[in-house]
Design a protein around this motif. Sequence first.
Motif: not given
Length: 287
Positions: A160-178
């Motif tokens: 899940f490490s790739a989901a721990t940072h916002p989208v590059e160049g923005t403050a938008e979080p990466i959504a994770v759906q189980p």
Amino acid sequence: MGSTSRRVWRLALYLCWTVLLIPIQVIGLLLRRSWVTTFPCFYHRWCCRILGLKVRRIGRPATLRPVLFAANHISYIDITVLGALVPGSFIAKTEVARWPLFGQLAKLQRSVFVDRRVRSTAQQRDAISERLARREALILFPEGTSGDGNRVLPFKSALFSAATHPVEGTAEPIAVQPVSIAYTRIDGMPLGRRYRPLLAWYGGMAMAPHLWRVLGLRTVEVVVEFHPVTTYAECGSRKALAQLCYERVAGGVAAALAGRRQSRAGAARRPKRKPARGGDVTAPAIG
């Protein structure tokens, strides 16, 4: 178990269908068409019909982009089932790229191939992050391997490490759906613990004889549940994110195997109504 004639007929149909559609996807990729993301869904839906897979969807896949779908893993059949529902690419181990036919299909679906050894964690993160930065949808199997279908294995938080940072160049979080997937019935009869290895592919099982057995089965019901979306920011840590996804997926699998999900017949008898915001939506079966 199953009919030999059914096996031969299904295998022939599957191969013909695959050979027919491969050139279309290749052309789309060469021309960089946007429909190369959704075209595999069309392909997989018909593969479900050919293989006798009756897929019942509960909830809806997130339309947010980028998004990481985190699903339990039972068999190579999961690829066809989830591929029919989610317009995205899979995160697969590097060995899959070398598999005959299936490796080529994975490449055509623009899968991300990662080395899942511990020392390759940084490379895994960078490969996945690059695709998420393009606002794409990726499908991850965080157990790291396939299970027997009776329970969900612990999720590896490193994936899940790739989901721990916002989208590059923005403050938008990466959504994770189980997402939980469970094989619940064969020919309309509940699939008990003893018979789940008919569909589960794990351990040292050889693929060819397992696939030959699956091709002989008449119909298989699969329940796929899309759980509420979350983010790293909501969980506070990578381990907490992995644990939350695990709990939701494990709960969904347990409920489906116990029959605590509304049957198609029950859904047909109930009057249609608009679901409450955030509630489950049961869709008609595919296949």
